[in-house]
Motif scaffolding. Structure first.
Motif, PDB file in Angstrom:
ATOM      1  N   LEU A 155      10.875  50.605  30.695  1.00 28.05           N
ATOM      2  CA  LEU A 155      10.233  49.764  29.684  1.00 28.05           C
ATOM      3  C   LEU A 155      10.181  48.300  30.060  1.00 28.05           C
ATOM      4  N   ASN A 156      10.700  47.917  31.215  1.00 31.44           N
ATOM      5  CA  ASN A 156      10.708  46.476  31.489  1.00 31.44           C
ATOM      6  C   ASN A 156       9.336  45.984  31.944  1.00 31.44           C
ATOM      7  N   MET A 194      13.872  38.577  29.003  1.00 32.78           N
ATOM      8  CA  MET A 194      14.760  39.738  28.907  1.00 32.78           C
ATOM      9  C   MET A 194      14.069  40.943  28.296  1.00 32.78           C
ATOM     10  N   THR A 195      13.288  40.739  27.256  1.00 29.89           N
ATOM     11  CA  THR A 195      12.725  41.887  26.531  1.00 29.89           C
ATOM     12  C   THR A 195      11.233  41.755  26.238  1.00 29.89           C
ATOM     13  N   GLY A 196      10.660  40.574  26.406  1.00 25.72           N
ATOM     14  CA  GLY A 196       9.255  40.372  26.049  1.00 25.72           C
ATOM     15  C   GLY A 196       8.999  40.607  24.559  1.00 25.72           C
ATOM     16  N   GLY A 197      10.039  40.462  23.735  1.00 25.75           N
ATOM     17  CA  GLY A 197       9.876  40.677  22.299  1.00 25.75           C
ATOM     18  C   GLY A 197      10.177  42.106  21.890  1.00 25.75           C
ATOM     19  N   GLY A 198      10.242  43.007  22.863  1.00 23.86           N
ATOM     20  CA  GLY A 198      10.485  44.421  22.583  1.00 23.86           C
ATOM     21  C   GLY A 198      11.948  44.721  22.643  1.00 23.86           C
ATOM     22  N   ASP A 205      22.027  51.930  28.478  1.00 27.54           N
ATOM     23  CA  ASP A 205      21.245  50.697  28.541  1.00 27.54           C
ATOM     24  C   ASP A 205      21.524  49.896  27.287  1.00 27.54           C
ATOM     25  N   TYR A 264      18.787  47.910  25.693  1.00 25.40           N
ATOM     26  CA  TYR A 264      17.739  48.621  24.964  1.00 25.40           C
ATOM     27  C   TYR A 264      18.274  49.321  23.725  1.00 25.40           C
ATOM     28  N   PHE A 309      20.242  40.447  31.961  1.00 25.30           N
ATOM     29  CA  PHE A 309      19.537  41.735  32.111  1.00 25.30           C
ATOM     30  C   PHE A 309      20.368  42.641  33.008  1.00 25.30           C
ATOM     31  N   THR A 357      22.304  46.198  31.341  1.00 25.56           N
ATOM     32  CA  THR A 357      21.563  47.460  31.462  1.00 25.56           C
ATOM     33  C   THR A 357      22.395  48.477  32.240  1.00 25.56           C
ATOM     34  N   ALA A 358      21.835  49.672  32.413  1.00 19.88           N
ATOM     35  CA  ALA A 358      22.587  50.775  33.021  1.00 19.88           C
ATOM     36  C   ALA A 358      23.262  50.339  34.313  1.00 19.88           C
ATOM     37  N   PRO A 389      15.906  55.566  33.030  1.00 22.13           N
ATOM     38  CA  PRO A 389      16.566  54.727  32.026  1.00 22.13           C
ATOM     39  C   PRO A 389      15.577  53.740  31.411  1.00 22.13           C
ATOM     40  N   SER A 390      15.799  53.447  30.127  1.00 17.19           N
ATOM     41  CA  SER A 390      14.873  52.549  29.424  1.00 17.19           C
ATOM     42  C   SER A 390      14.716  51.212  30.133  1.00 17.19           C
ATOM     43  N   SER A 391      15.804  50.697  30.697  1.00 18.72           N
ATOM     44  CA  SER A 391      15.711  49.373  31.326  1.00 18.72           C
ATOM     45  C   SER A 391      14.770  49.406  32.529  1.00 18.72           C
ATOM     46  N   GLN A 392      14.597  50.594  33.137  1.00 22.49           N
ATOM     47  CA  GLN A 392      13.652  50.722  34.248  1.00 22.49           C
ATOM     48  C   GLN A 392      12.247  50.975  33.723  1.00 22.49           C
ATOM     49  N   THR A 416       6.025  48.013  25.699  1.00 27.23           N
ATOM     50  CA  THR A 416       5.193  46.881  25.274  1.00 27.23           C
ATOM     51  C   THR A 416       5.411  45.654  26.147  1.00 27.23           C
ATOM     52  N   ALA A 417       6.535  45.642  26.911  1.00 25.08           N
ATOM     53  CA  ALA A 417       6.869  44.421  27.657  1.00 25.08           C
ATOM     54  C   ALA A 417       5.809  44.063  28.698  1.00 25.08           C
TER      55      ALA A 417
END
Lengths: 317, 459
Positions: free
Chosen positions: B270-271, A250-254, A165, A168, A146, A150-151, B265-268, B209-210
């Motif tokens: 959406l996690n 890492m993603t929870g499926g998303g 990212d 993502y 992770f 990521t960024a 950022p998406s990683s922030q 969704t996470a």
């Protein structure tokens, strides 16, 4: 093995049984009993129960949490009409076959071959690092990957993507790579041992015959390590099938279901939507798939080695 | 036979030890029967703002209860982990009468599923004479009332508004105090911040969704409530709304914000633990504007210290989340809370209710509010000077209580919420996805899970 030994033993103890028929020694049943009990109670029984639950309307919480019942084929019909299931199935195959079986086996083989040429101290260091990656718990692998994907992480930085990212943007690719990364150490170890077992005379002979490196690889090395390839592919497949933790953390499926592999989808159905019955059915699909893949690999290996007796003969020498 | 002797001696010793152990455990169980054990299950990580605060709070409550009920002993079942973990562990506890807690702390977001399971006792008659219940607003009471019966009692509520960084606003040339009237105002402020504060995340609107279905109540649903059509569940037709002007407006604001690079950022964003990020990032001046639960600011207090942010009130401003075009009531907020419920098959319901009553005392509700980050559910307590002096932001949040709205009490709400999060997450990740396509994703998702006959499209 020395067949004459068996024959001699049998001579001492009465009439000779026919060796061309399968023989059963019933006393061995007693010796097998503890294993059978263990497998039966801790493996077959729970799986059987899970198959039963897969055909019920059991919920984690909700109207059918306590009063659930057998619903016949209702869940199976639902499965066949569930678009997300087929999407998830495709993702699972990508993850298990692509990121698990193929990528980690190829990566392991490449690493092992590179290491053959490396100076011993470097070989030891790389080998130790690859093994470390392989014994790390999936939770740690998830956190490490992770962070690097990521960024501001190392991978986007190396690819010149700056603040992107990557996880993502290409979630399935990144989780598959993380999985292959964590498994390839094991595969490398297996290949390193297999490569050592190739007699150096053969390679030398091939060089004397003016065989190119490519020819040596395809004609000699690959056929000789074939059994190891099969073992590695099978192991990596089964290990990837069980790698729920990595993807879930890492993603929870998303995002947007892009890494919703079957183990994660089964969890989401059971524990987010509280449909334990349907979640169990999805789990059963995993059991069936893993068994089928395992059988397919073993059969494929047998078939392959039958059609390539020369390689087998070489491997035996 | 030296070994044989040793063996028999150790066997003898072993059996004596075993006998002693049995005797000991027998006497201890005899002791235990003198006391009534009350099992209480609660979240130890997710609900308290800090685990230490949670420990202190429950130790206080249990101490008071045991002191007042000398024959009773509380067996605390602490449930660790995030929202989904709490929910799962609780449901597993309830599966067996042996492990089911007599009193449980449950989120109002799936209380209906607990009720459906038959796990929760009706406490309608008990609350009728309860002081705290009498002081609650109708919207808070509605959270635990199902088919005219009451199954739980709120011990804390959350509302949502906007927090903004005053220094960034000054740098961007936006006059203070900031009071956006429409969503466009919010977006235009975020644009100005993007220009003048390069490294900041101009706007934080939760989705993803996470983090499970709870992400909707803590994010997207706030906007939906402020949209032209806030309907989640069409009660007349008994169907889930998967397409409406309101849903489209919400998806559109996420899409616009994402395409212009206004979001974190998406990683922030959406996690799985994203909800914990804004309070810390605000204190570090990383975020321009954030959709904020009322616990964000409570987290900055010295008494809580997660993190301690002494200058918060000077440096951070508050504004209610406006409605899409400024229509009545002018602001929108979800209402989410945590309730106390009693197990339906508990043999100690009277004692369990006594425990709940200890928790519902004014001083304990205020303590719960501080350490768990809640608005006290009793309106008078929330307006109490002792409470509003503690954290000046709370007075602003509490003004939202009358317009705050909870979720529909329907068992498949989680699926609808995940569908809504899927659609908004999709446009955050890829703003090239059209609103139509995102709506279609939501439609497919919800219809696939609950059945196509259970959804309705309102144009």
């Amino acid at each position: 093995v020395a067949r004459s030994d068996i024959v001699e033993q049998k001579k001492e103890s009465g009439p000779m049984p026919r060796l061309d028929r399968r023989r059963y020694n019933w006393e061995s049943a007693v010796l097998l009993l503890p294993t059978a009990l263990l497998l039966g109670t801790l493996f077959l029984l729970p799986i059987g129960y899970a198959f039963y639950l897969g055909l019920t309307n059991l919920q984690l919480i909700g109207a059918n949490a306590v009063h659930y019942r057998f619903t016949g084929l209702v869940n199976i019909w639902r499965l066949l009409r569930d678009a997300e299931f087929f999407h998830s199935l495709a993702l699972t195959l990508y993850f298990v076959v692509g990121g698990g079986a193929l990528a980690s086996t190829v990566a392991g083989l490449v690493l092992a071959m590179l290491m053959e040429r490396a100076i011993p101290s470097l070989r030891a260091a790389v080998g130790a690092l690859a093994m470390l990656a392989c014994i790390l718990p999936p939770a740690t692998v998830a956190v490490v990957w992770f962070a690097v994907s990521t960024a501001g992480g190392v991978i986007p930085w190396m690819l010149g993507m700056g603040q992107a990212d990557l996880l993502y943007a290409q979630p399935m690719l990144v989780v598959s790579a993380a999985n292959a990364w964590s498994l390839c150490g094991l595969s490398m170890l297996m290949f390193a041992a297999a490569l050592k077992n190739i007699p150096s005379e053969m390679i030398e002979a091939a060089i004397l015959e003016n065989a190119s490196a490519r020819q040596r690889f395809w004609r000699i090395i690959l056929p000789m390590i074939r059994p190891t390839i099969m073992t590695s592919v099978l192991m990596m497949t089964l290990l990837s099938f069980g790698n729920f933790t990595l993807v879930f953390l890492m993603t929870g499926g998303g995002p947007s279901g892009q890494t919703n592999i079957l183990p994660v989808y089964s969890y989401v159905q059971g524990f987010t939507f509280h449909n334990l019955g349907y979640g169990a059915l999805l789990g059963n699909v995993i059991v069936v798939l893993a068994s089928l893949l395992g059988i397919a690999f073993v059969l494929g290996d047998r078939l392959g080695s039958r059609t390539a007796p020369a390689a087998k003969a070489l491997a035996l020498t | 036979m030296k070994n044989g002797k040793n063996m028999s001696r150790s066997a003898l010793l072993g059996s004596v030890a075993l006998g002693l152990l049995c005797a000991l455990s027998a006497s201890s169980s005899a002791l235990a029967t003198d006391q009534v054990r009350l099992k209480v299950a609660y979240s130890s990580d997710f609900v308290p703002l800090t685990p230490e605060g949670g420990k202190k709070f429950w130790a206080d409550i249990i101490g008071q209860f045991e002191k007042e009920n000398p024959g009773a002993k509380v067996e605390a079942i602490t449930v660790p982990g995030a929202y989904a973990d709490v929910e799962n562990k609780m449901s597993l506890l309830f599966r067996s009468a042996d492990t089911a807690p007599d009193v449980a702390e449950l989120s109002n977001q799936d209380i209906v599923q607990w009720i459906d399971s038959g796990y929760l006792a009706k406490i309608t008659d008990r609350v009728a004479s309860d002081e705290s219940w009498k002081g609650m607003s109708d919207s808070v009471k509605a959270e635990t009332t199902f088919d005219g019966q009451v199954y739980g009692i709120s011990h804390g509520e959350n509302e949502f508004g906007l927090l903004y960084d005053k220094a960034m606003f000054e740098k961007a040339g936006i006059p203070l105090p900031w009071r956006p009237k429409t969503w466009k105002d919010v977006l235009s402020a975020a644009r100005k911040i993007k220009v003048s504060n390069h490294d900041a995340w101009p706007l934080w609107l939760g989705t993803g969704t996470a983090q499970g279905a709870s992400g909707a109540a803590y994010g997207t649903n706030n906007l939906l409530l402020g949209s032209s059509d806030p309907t989640i569940y069409d009660a007349k037709q008994d169907k889930w709304v998967v397409d409406s002007k309101g849903l489209r407006e919400v998806i559109d604001i996420y899409r616009t914000a994402s395409s212009e690079g206004l979001l974190a950022p998406s990683s922030q964003l959406l996690n799985a633990n994203a909800i914990a990020t804004p309070p810390e990032a605000m204190a570090k001046h990383q975020i321009g504007i954030t959709l904020s639960g009322n616990w964000f600011t409570l987290q900055w207090l010295k008494q809580v210290s997660a993190p301690y942010y002494p200058d918060a009130y000077k440096q951070i401003g508050f504004a209610p989340l406006p409605t899409v075009e400024g229509g009545a009531p002018g602001a929108a907020s979800t209402l989410s809370g945590w309730d106390l419920a009693i197990y339906a098959n508990s043999t100690k319901k009277d004692l369990a209710w006594k425990f709940v009553q200890v928790m519902q005392r004014k001083e304990n509700l205020l303590e719960a509010g501080l350490l768990n980050g809640w608005t006290p559910p009793v309106s008078a307590y929330a307006e109490d000077k002792a409470w509003t002096d503690l954290d000046p932001f709370q007075a602003d949040f509490q003004k939202l209580l009358p317009i705050s709205v909870g979720i529909p009490l329907k068992a498949t709400y989680n699926t609808w919420a995940m569908g809504f999060l899927t659609a908004t997450e999709a446009v955050v990740l890829d703003p090239k996805i059209s609103v139509d396509a995102a709506i279609q994703k939501m439609d497919d998702y919800v219809a696939n899970q609950v059945g196509p006959e259970e959804v309705v499209r309102r144009k």
